[in-house]
Design a protein around this motif. Structure first.
Motif, PDB file in Angstrom:
ATOM      1  N   ASP A   1       0.932   6.275   3.199  1.00 54.61           N
ATOM      2  CA  ASP A   1       0.134   6.831   3.950  1.00 54.61           C
ATOM      3  C   ASP A   1      -0.827   5.573   4.887  1.00 54.61           C
ATOM      4  O   ASP A   1      -1.534   5.958   5.745  1.00 54.61           O
ATOM      5  N   ARG A   2      -0.970   4.802   4.047  1.00 55.51           N
ATOM      6  CA  ARG A   2      -1.854   3.559   4.348  1.00 55.51           C
ATOM      7  C   ARG A   2      -1.032   2.460   4.997  1.00 55.51           C
ATOM      8  O   ARG A   2      -1.639   1.516   5.484  1.00 55.51           O
TER       9      ARG A   2
ATOM     10  N   PRO B   1       0.768  -1.258   0.093  1.00 55.62           N
ATOM     11  CA  PRO B   1      -0.125  -0.102  -0.073  1.00 55.62           C
ATOM     12  C   PRO B   1       0.811   1.329  -0.019  1.00 55.62           C
ATOM     13  O   PRO B   1       2.129   1.054   0.343  1.00 55.62           O
TER      14      PRO B   1
END
Length: 364
Positions: free
Chosen positions: A283-284, A280
């Motif tokens: 930020d995830r 991912p």
């Protein structure tokens, strides 16, 4: 008198809490359960506290011995503090920390009083206990030890739960983003590896003896450093994953001693993903890591460079020992050792030895 292994009791209680909380991935849920365990343990301690103090005081006053405190899993000073605060319940906080001294023996010259020599006056401790109305139960030491064991178990559970509360709190701090860390140390791994390799070669070259003895020394070194590297690798990865997923650190692979591709493959495996393309976006990643059960390691920014240096040095030593071992295998074969005999000497499968001998024959 009772003899209880308080160290084992505390260790078992801690392990049980660790196992119970270790199964919970979500840090918020783990923190809630840790709070329940902490509070339950405190309630148990509160319920036992008065009876424990009374029994310990009775044992100390009626059946005192220099090592009595060991029967109860506490220090000598703690034993006296419990006893004296029981005798003087009106002590203020400062006096409880520094309670009155032990009761002294009464100043009675029993011989001059015309008493038979076989009869002694009560000790100051016994006199103080009876004056306070403290009963003297049968087997008081064993009873006190039993309740102390329960108390120490509860106390150990409480300490373990508090420890997990702190760890869960650290993980929750990462829930909304990443923990800020400074610039990571970037060790000179090339130099570290070369120094470790050279040191291993020098150590094995210094082995004085027959080819068999040198081969066995090299094989033992291979096994030793293989085990060392195996122990260090999960610690390195745990610190590396923490920095990669939960902190603001960049270029983590430089501090881990691996290249970017190997680093990304390791991240994908940690998240249970098929490959690097499935990683991912940055930020995830914190949420994905929590879902995958990646734990947060405290002070990972300090630990990673240290562990990585140890790991890379261990791998370099292992590789050097393998080199020496493999060079000695044809030497033993030339001395009429069979492949199974050599395999037994180095504790490896015979196929490996035959493959090495075949490669040596091709190079000859």
């Amino acid at each position: 008198m009772s003899s209880i292994d308080y160290t084992a009791i505390r260790a078992k209680a801690r392990a049980e809490v660790d196992d119970e909380l270790g199964e919970i991935i979500d840090p918020r849920e783990r923190r809630m359960l840790a709070e329940e365990i902490r509070d339950q343990a405190y309630m148990e301690m509160s319920m036992l506290r008065d009876e424990r103090q009374q029994l310990v005081a009775a044992a100390a006053l009626y059946e005192y011995a220099p090592d009595l405190h060991e029967k109860f899993g506490i220090g000598r000073t703690h034993l006296r503090r419990l006893t004296m605060t029981f005798l003087h319940k009106d002590l203020d906080r400062e006096q409880q920390i520094n309670p009155p001294r032990w009761p002294a023996a009464p100043e009675i010259e029993w011989r001059q009083a015309g008493r038979p020599e076989t009869i002694r006056p009560l000790s100051g401790r016994v006199e103080a206990a009876r004056k306070a109305g403290l009963p003297h139960p049968k087997d008081v030491v064993d009873q006190a030890a039993a309740i102390c064991a329960r108390y120490e178990e509860a106390a150990a559970r409480r300490r373990a739960a508090i420890s997990h509360l702190g760890e869960a709190g650290e993980e929750l701090r990462t829930a909304g983003g990443r923990v800020d860390v400074g610039r990571l140390e970037r060790p000179d791994f090339a130099t570290i590896r070369e120094q470790a390799r050279t040191a291993m070669l020098d150590e094995l070259a210094a082995v004085d003896g027959s080819s068999e003895e040198r081969l066995r020394s090299a094989a033992e070194a291979v096994d030793y450093w293989e085990d060392a590297a195996s122990e260090l690798l999960p610690k390195r990865d745990a610190a590396m994953f923490t920095l990669a997923f939960y902190t603001t650190a960049h270029g983590v692979y430089y501090s881990a001693g691996i290249n970017r591709n190997a680093f990304n493959r390791a991240l994908a495996r940690a998240l249970g993903l098929p490959g690097v393309p499935d990683l991912p976006k940055r930020d995830r990643q914190p949420a994905a890591a929590r879902t995958a059960g990646v734990r947060f390691v405290k002070n990972a920014d300090i630990k990673l460079p240290e562990i990585a240096q140890e790991y890379e040095a261990a791998k370099a030593r292992q590789a050097a020992a393998i080199q020496v071992r493999n060079e000695l295998i044809p030497v033993l074969a030339a001395e009429d050792w069979t492949a199974p005999q050599i395999a037994e000497a180095i504790d490896r499968d015979g196929k490996i030895v035959r493959r090495l001998l075949a490669a040596a024959a091709e190079d000859a």
